[in-house]
Structures are given as C-alpha cells and as structure tokens.
Design a protein around this motif. Structure first.
Motif, PDB file in Angstrom:
ATOM      1  N   ILE A  33     -30.265  28.962   0.884  1.00 37.46           N
ATOM      2  CA  ILE A  33     -31.675  29.186   0.543  1.00 37.46           C
ATOM      3  C   ILE A  33     -32.123  30.568   1.000  1.00 37.46           C
ATOM      4  CG2 ILE A  33     -32.525  28.091   2.657  1.00 37.46           C
ATOM      5  CD1 ILE A  33     -34.905  27.041   0.968  1.00 37.46           C
ATOM      6  N   LEU A  90     -25.315  21.782   2.268  1.00 37.17           N
ATOM      7  CA  LEU A  90     -26.630  21.149   2.408  1.00 37.17           C
ATOM      8  C   LEU A  90     -27.533  21.511   1.229  1.00 37.17           C
ATOM      9  CD1 LEU A  90     -27.332  21.986   6.179  1.00 37.17           C
ATOM     10  CD2 LEU A  90     -26.585  19.773   5.245  1.00 37.17           C
ATOM     11  N   SER A  91     -28.546  20.691   0.995  1.00 37.71           N
ATOM     12  CA  SER A  91     -29.566  21.038  -0.001  1.00 37.71           C
ATOM     13  C   SER A  91     -30.381  22.213   0.551  1.00 37.71           C
ATOM     14  CB  SER A  91     -30.485  19.839  -0.243  1.00 37.71           C
ATOM     15  OG  SER A  91     -31.325  19.636   0.884  1.00 37.71           O
ATOM     16  N   PRO A  92     -31.094  22.928  -0.301  1.00 40.65           N
ATOM     17  CA  PRO A  92     -31.914  24.038   0.191  1.00 40.65           C
ATOM     18  C   PRO A  92     -32.885  23.623   1.303  1.00 40.65           C
ATOM     19  CG  PRO A  92     -31.698  24.203  -2.172  1.00 40.65           C
ATOM     20  CD  PRO A  92     -31.080  22.888  -1.769  1.00 40.65           C
ATOM     21  N   ASN A  93     -33.550  22.495   1.164  1.00 39.65           N
ATOM     22  CA  ASN A  93     -34.479  22.045   2.209  1.00 39.65           C
ATOM     23  C   ASN A  93     -33.734  21.739   3.501  1.00 39.65           C
ATOM     24  OD1 ASN A  93     -36.830  22.331   0.737  1.00 39.65           O
ATOM     25  ND2 ASN A  93     -36.797  20.226  -0.010  1.00 39.65           N
ATOM     26  N   GLU A  94     -32.551  21.143   3.403  1.00 42.68           N
ATOM     27  CA  GLU A  94     -31.750  20.857   4.596  1.00 42.68           C
ATOM     28  C   GLU A  94     -31.261  22.153   5.253  1.00 42.68           C
ATOM     29  OE1 GLU A  94     -29.752  16.535   3.479  1.00 42.68           O
ATOM     30  OE2 GLU A  94     -28.926  18.359   2.575  1.00 42.68           O
ATOM     31  N   GLN A  95     -30.955  23.164   4.440  1.00 40.45           N
ATOM     32  CA  GLN A  95     -30.538  24.457   4.986  1.00 40.45           C
ATOM     33  C   GLN A  95     -31.667  25.080   5.805  1.00 40.45           C
ATOM     34  OE1 GLN A  95     -29.410  26.491   1.389  1.00 40.45           O
ATOM     35  NE2 GLN A  95     -27.339  25.637   1.400  1.00 40.45           N
ATOM     36  N   LYS A  98     -23.604  25.568   3.627  1.00 44.89           N
ATOM     37  CA  LYS A  98     -23.589  25.754   2.170  1.00 44.89           C
ATOM     38  C   LYS A  98     -23.664  24.421   1.435  1.00 44.89           C
ATOM     39  CE  LYS A  98     -19.973  28.313   1.224  1.00 44.89           C
ATOM     40  NZ  LYS A  98     -18.991  29.342   0.814  1.00 44.89           N
TER      41      LYS A  98
END
Length: 166
Positions: free
Chosen positions: A122, A73-78, A71
């Motif tokens: 994401i 993390l950034s969306p791209n990292e997720q 949770k």
C-alpha cells in the motif's frame, strides 16, 4: 595528544542537539504522521537529498520472509502492520521485526518504501499532505547532513516493533 577546543566541542554539541531535537519532535507525532514523514524521507532518497542508508551492508535476507508476509496482506492489513510497528504492538509480525538487527531494520524500511513505490505494498495516497508539525519535522531532518539524517532514521526504525528479548 589531542586538544578539543571549546568551539569544536560547541559545534559537535550543537549537531547532536539538532539530531536530538528533530528526533524528539518526530517521536511526538501521531502514528500516521510518523509514517508520512518516513515515507517522504525515503522518497527523497531517490532525489539525492537523502542518500540510501547503506542497505547493501545490512543483512536484508533475514527480513525477506517478513517482507513476503507483508506483501501477502491486504492493503488495509499492510497499513495496520506499519502502524503496529510504530506503536510497538505485541503482534507476531511486529515481534518478527523487533528481533531484527538495527541495520536490517533500516534496510527493511528502505525495501518497504521501494515496494510501496512499485505498488507491491500500500502506497501513501498521492494527495497526502504533511501536517504543519510533520512538515516541520521533515524540514528539520532534510536540513541535517547525511550522517545526522541516518542517525534519526536509525533511531526511528530501531525503536519500532516489539522485541520480546529487550
């Protein structure tokens, strides 16, 4: 004394073959398509075609720390994390996932799908469509009975992540 008829043996073999065939097709999909199929399967859980996989029986508390990390993390990292799980990458978070028990891994993905639905993680784009091969795999899985569906989900999620002890 128990007798197994050829018909009963043939039926159980046919069911096992259906599971094996669907799982083999799932494994041939590219990473993002595997994630798409998993998402659509978990989406069906709320509509009754697939029943939630006994998530209360799993020890989700062992995965709560990892879910909190996801949770944060950034969306791209997720998305990268989810891809890393599918690809069995040797990252710290994939290792944390890899050492979870099989039931906890199943519950982890169910909870992750719930977090995607709520917007905490994401989500799959609303216009996302399964490819022809992904759609075929998805249809095959939905056509199976509950126990077979859970077997495929379990096989899919336990093979993900990286277990340094395996």
């Amino acid at each position: 004394m128990t007798f197994t008829t050829a018909n009963t043996l043939s039926q159980s073999t046919g069911l096992a073959d259906s599971v094996s065939a669907a799982f083999a097709l799932f494994n041939r999909l590219p990473t993002d398509e595997k994630l798409g199929v998993l998402w659509f399967i978990y989406e069906e859980m709320g509509r009754g075609a697939v029943t939630p996989a006994a998530t209360g029986a799993a020890r989700l508390q062992f995965a709560e720390g990892l879910l909190e990390q996801v949770k944060a993390l950034s969306p791209n990292e997720q998305l990268t994390f989810m891809r890393d799980l599918v690809n069995q990458a040797r990252t710290p978070m994939a290792r944390s996932y890899g050492v979870l028990t099989n039931n906890t891994k199943l519950a982890f993905w169910y909870q992750l799908a719930e977090m995607m639905k709520s917007g905490e993680v994401i989500d799959v784009p609303s216009n996302y469509k399964l490819s022809r091969s992904s759609s075929d795999v998805y249809s095959r899985i939905l056509a199976l009975n509950f126990g077979q569906q859970i077997t495929i989900l379990r096989q899919a999620v336990i093979s993900m992540g990286y277990d340094p002890f395996a």
